[in-house]
Design a protein around this motif. Structure first.
Motif, mmCIF file in Angstrom:
data_model
loop_
_atom_site.group_PDB
_atom_site.id
_atom_site.type_symbol
_atom_site.label_atom_id
_atom_site.label_comp_id
_atom_site.label_asym_id
_atom_site.label_seq_id
_atom_site.Cartn_x
_atom_site.Cartn_y
_atom_site.Cartn_z
ATOM 1 N N ASN A 275 0.831 -1.210 0.000
ATOM 2 C CA ASN A 275 0.000 0.000 0.000
ATOM 3 C C ASN A 275 0.866 1.261 0.000
ATOM 4 N N HIS A 276 1.948 1.239 0.766
ATOM 5 C CA HIS A 276 2.858 2.380 0.791
ATOM 6 C C HIS A 276 3.486 2.586 -0.593
ATOM 7 N N PHE A 277 3.892 1.499 -1.228
ATOM 8 C CA PHE A 277 4.462 1.581 -2.569
ATOM 9 C C PHE A 277 3.450 2.182 -3.543
ATOM 10 N N ARG A 278 2.186 1.787 -3.409
ATOM 11 C CA ARG A 278 1.138 2.310 -4.287
ATOM 12 C C ARG A 278 0.988 3.821 -4.113
ATOM 13 N N VAL A 279 1.006 4.286 -2.884
ATOM 14 C CA VAL A 279 0.913 5.727 -2.618
ATOM 15 C C VAL A 279 2.078 6.460 -3.273
ATOM 16 N N LEU A 280 3.291 5.937 -3.091
ATOM 17 C CA LEU A 280 4.468 6.565 -3.699
ATOM 18 C C LEU A 280 4.398 6.541 -5.223
ATOM 19 N N LEU A 281 3.965 5.432 -5.774
ATOM 20 C CA LEU A 281 3.852 5.300 -7.225
ATOM 21 C C LEU A 281 2.888 6.331 -7.785
ATOM 22 N N ASN A 282 1.727 6.462 -7.164
ATOM 23 C CA ASN A 282 0.752 7.456 -7.612
ATOM 24 C C ASN A 282 1.298 8.872 -7.461
ATOM 25 N N ARG A 283 1.907 9.151 -6.320
ATOM 26 C CA ARG A 283 2.408 10.500 -6.039
ATOM 27 C C ARG A 283 3.501 10.907 -7.008
ATOM 28 N N ARG A 284 4.435 10.001 -7.268
ATOM 29 C CA ARG A 284 5.581 10.339 -8.122
ATOM 30 C C ARG A 284 5.253 10.326 -9.602
ATOM 31 N N ASN A 285 4.068 9.857 -9.946
ATOM 32 C CA ASN A 285 3.685 9.775 -11.358
ATOM 33 C C ASN A 285 2.383 10.493 -11.644
#
Length: 100
Positions: free
Chosen positions: A35-45
């Motif tokens: 879930n943390h990775f998903r948040v970062l992925l969305n935020r950085r892209n």
């Protein structure tokens, strides 16, 4: 000199902290890390995603493409490089690694 596993772990955490990494003890389960990775992925892209977040189905497809049949060791090495600088390319869910 023999040292305890706990002491070694604390030294490693301190050393990684000096290198810019942040220890996140609350991320102590696979689902929390994903879930943390998903948040970062969305935020950085966010620019590549036109301001919309990945749906559950899109994120699962992205994970399947990345994880596939890789071992934990292979994933660790992969994410070490990818987390430095990664981008989603136009909803193709492929990851590129910038060398800058």
């Amino acid at each position: 000199m023999v040292q305890t596993e706990s002491k070694l772990e604390n030294q490693l955490i301190a050393q990684l902290g000096k290198s810019g990494w942040q220890f996140r003890p609350e991320l102590n389960h696979y689902s929390l890390i994903v879930n943390h990775f998903r948040v970062l992925l969305n935020r950085r892209n966010i620019d590549k995603l036109d301001g919309t977040l990945l749906t559950d189905q899109e994120f699962q497809r992205f994970l399947n493409e990345i994880v596939g049949s890789k071992s934990i060791y292979q994933l660790g090495r992969y994410f070490y490089v990818v987390m430095i600088n990664f981008k989603v390319e136009e909803h193709k869910y492929s990851v590129t690694m910038d060398q800058t």
